[in-house]
Design an enzyme around this catalytic site. Sequence first.
Site: not given
Length: 433
Positions: A38, A48, A97, A106, A108, A129, A187
């Site tokens: 997007r 992106n 889209r 919105s 994924s 991704q 631990r």
Amino acid sequence: MTSRKRDPSLENGGDEGSAVPENKRTKPLHKAALILARGGSKGIPLKNIKTLAGIPLIGWVLRAAVESELFDSIWVSTDHDDIERVARSFGAKVHRRSPEVSKDSSTSLDSIQEFIRLNPEVDVVCHMQATSPCLHPFHLKGALEYITVKGYDSVFSVVRRHHFRWQEVHQGTDEVTKPLNLDPSNRPRRQDWDGELCENGSFYFCTRELLQSQGLLQGGKVAYYEMRPEYSVDIDVDIDWPVAEQRVLRYGYFGRDTPEVVKIMFCNISGCLTEGRIFISSSGTEMISLNTRDTAGIRMLKNEGVEVILLTSNLDPVAKALSQNVSHRLGCEVMSVHEKPLEDLKDIVKKRGLSWNDVAYMGNDEIDVDCLNVAGLSAVPSDAPVVAKNGTKYICKALGGKGAVREFAEHILLQKRKAKSQLEQDRIDRTTC
């Protein structure tokens, strides 16, 4: 807690679903890679397609998807024209889209469901991704086999973490925190604890049937694919960027034709070694300048045994006139090329007994595109035109004549060190197994 040997892609059991392995079906599965991109990123604007280690961020994932040769179609789902142009330059199809699934609210899943509704031929959606730039084809192959060979309905990527977690305490209360995954009185050492599997967000693969019948990306018969920590990179905010860039330079997928060691580099003088400006003295003499960082970069390559040949064009008389001076100063051969440099350089590569995979090429314009495409490593300065950027494997941050050649030289030598380190690691692995 005790340690145990682990397969890098163990199944995580789930309920039996309706998935059928591909080899038992009457028709092959249509497998579609889908990257959601997007344009309205709030953390990093147009994240992106922001350049990371030389190419747009989304390009790293697209390169892995394309060169894996696993998919019947590769798509980018976007609402932005610039993202669409970058996606197509890497060979992807584009799903525009709708506004309904392009909102900040919105999910994924909303976008993926719209995609499969409009593409009824798709049987398996491989959602990757864009913010996972260290993804390699072998990751995709290993994960996809859970669906196509083993009959799982969904598979997603995880990374093993060794983090001790504690319950959150809200401010202004008398709550006392409690351990969530350890016993403080006992631990475990890291080597005695298997750690925990955490989603790393690199990919989510699932069948069309699962998406349509249950509205889920993870369901039915579920598997996970474990990725090593060095490949688990995610980018959400600006502070992640420099860390991701260093990780990508070391562990990113640079393409199947990336050379282990460059033997020869061709570099255009005009626009790469010079900044494209001509200085005219009071007497009318034309001059151009060279940046000492760039000349130092050329010397770095020569010191590492890389032959450097500088190119000048018949169309650029000033650069051509400068060639003799440059050749003497840098100790490099200067070669004149025509409108199609690839034709001039083929004989040089052949005479040296090399393949184009042994070649690095730096250009700056449309005439360089053929060479940029075929060279094992290629680069353009950041001010190169779009047509040249779309044809290259690396886009420098620096401008032509202002450090771009030095930057590319460092990139070439980094790949050489990376290959040497991998060979050494392989030697160690062989001697210790």
